[in-house]
Design a protein around this motif. Sequence first.
Motif, PDB file in Angstrom:
ATOM      1  N   LYS A  36      -4.460   1.444  -3.903  1.00 55.65           N
ATOM      2  CA  LYS A  36      -4.284   0.000  -3.569  1.00 55.65           C
ATOM      3  C   LYS A  36      -5.378  -0.442  -3.055  1.00 55.65           C
ATOM      4  O   LYS A  36      -5.831  -1.715  -3.338  1.00 55.65           O
ATOM      5  CB  LYS A  36      -3.094  -0.059  -2.584  1.00 55.65           C
ATOM      6  CG  LYS A  36      -1.583   0.194  -3.245  1.00 55.65           C
ATOM      7  CD  LYS A  36      -0.425  -0.131  -2.145  1.00 55.65           C
ATOM      8  CE  LYS A  36       0.607  -0.041  -2.848  1.00 55.65           C
ATOM      9  NZ  LYS A  36       2.007  -0.056  -2.052  1.00 55.65           N
ATOM     10  N   TYR A  45      -7.175  -7.445  -7.213  1.00 56.23           N
ATOM     11  CA  TYR A  45      -6.011  -8.288  -6.211  1.00 56.23           C
ATOM     12  C   TYR A  45      -6.879  -8.559  -5.248  1.00 56.23           C
ATOM     13  O   TYR A  45      -7.888  -8.032  -4.468  1.00 56.23           O
ATOM     14  CB  TYR A  45      -4.869  -7.313  -6.090  1.00 56.23           C
ATOM     15  CG  TYR A  45      -4.171  -6.932  -7.461  1.00 56.23           C
ATOM     16  CD1 TYR A  45      -3.176  -7.667  -7.919  1.00 56.23           C
ATOM     17  CD2 TYR A  45      -4.392  -5.345  -7.742  1.00 56.23           C
ATOM     18  CE1 TYR A  45      -2.526  -7.339  -9.120  1.00 56.23           C
ATOM     19  CE2 TYR A  45      -3.634  -4.855  -8.709  1.00 56.23           C
ATOM     20  CZ  TYR A  45      -2.658  -6.078  -9.522  1.00 56.23           C
ATOM     21  OH  TYR A  45      -2.056  -5.601 -10.650  1.00 56.23           O
ATOM     22  N   LYS A  46      -6.252  -9.563  -4.355  1.00 61.62           N
ATOM     23  CA  LYS A  46      -7.086 -10.237  -3.197  1.00 61.62           C
ATOM     24  C   LYS A  46      -6.458  -9.362  -2.084  1.00 61.62           C
ATOM     25  O   LYS A  46      -7.484  -9.586  -0.923  1.00 61.62           O
ATOM     26  CB  LYS A  46      -6.306 -11.745  -3.045  1.00 61.62           C
ATOM     27  CG  LYS A  46      -6.811 -12.441  -4.187  1.00 61.62           C
ATOM     28  CD  LYS A  46      -7.621 -13.774  -3.832  1.00 61.62           C
ATOM     29  CE  LYS A  46      -7.931 -14.710  -5.047  1.00 61.62           C
ATOM     30  NZ  LYS A  46      -9.270 -14.659  -5.277  1.00 61.62           N
ATOM     31  N   SER A  47      -5.344  -8.928  -1.974  1.00 57.34           N
ATOM     32  CA  SER A  47      -5.006  -7.972  -0.906  1.00 57.34           C
ATOM     33  C   SER A  47      -3.955  -7.029  -1.086  1.00 57.34           C
ATOM     34  O   SER A  47      -3.544  -6.936  -2.110  1.00 57.34           O
ATOM     35  CB  SER A  47      -4.310  -9.006   0.218  1.00 57.34           C
ATOM     36  OG  SER A  47      -2.915  -9.570  -0.093  1.00 57.34           O
ATOM     37  N   GLU A  50      -0.669  -7.895  -2.418  1.00 57.69           N
ATOM     38  CA  GLU A  50      -0.285  -8.466  -3.602  1.00 57.69           C
ATOM     39  C   GLU A  50      -0.325  -7.345  -4.963  1.00 57.69           C
ATOM     40  O   GLU A  50       0.187  -7.509  -5.862  1.00 57.69           O
ATOM     41  CB  GLU A  50      -1.645  -9.542  -4.148  1.00 57.69           C
ATOM     42  CG  GLU A  50      -1.583 -10.610  -3.203  1.00 57.69           C
ATOM     43  CD  GLU A  50      -2.712 -11.606  -3.822  1.00 57.69           C
ATOM     44  OE1 GLU A  50      -3.267 -11.132  -4.475  1.00 57.69           O
ATOM     45  OE2 GLU A  50      -3.001 -12.592  -2.995  1.00 57.69           O
TER      46      GLU A  50
END
Length: 127
Positions: A36, A45-47, A50
Amino acid sequence: MFNKSALIGSLLRRSFGTTNPLRQAIKNHQPNEMEKRFLVWSGKYKSQAEVPAFVSQDEMERVRNKMRIRLANIMIALTVIGCGIMVYSGKQAAKRGESVSKMNLEWHKQFNELKPEGGAAAPASTK
């Protein structure tokens, strides 16, 4: 001899299974925490919140390859920096008059001086 529709059908079946949109649609890989982070660091992905529970295997492979390349580049940079530091350190030691051969001679001199104090006599050489 060849049936045109059978040939086209077999080509469609063969190419349909390997099309990129279909392979991306199959999301069967459950990323762990490290993966992740990789997905976030690669900009997919931004975080971490998400990141979905399942991602496609192709997406994960691409992200792993990006991280592998980044890690290799970081290691190359650190190696170059380390080499530069060693060159600088060696030049400073040369200015002070230090050398490996002098250090070796001093070590042997100290070793030979301490040897008789140990109590064990050195075996006589048979020349």
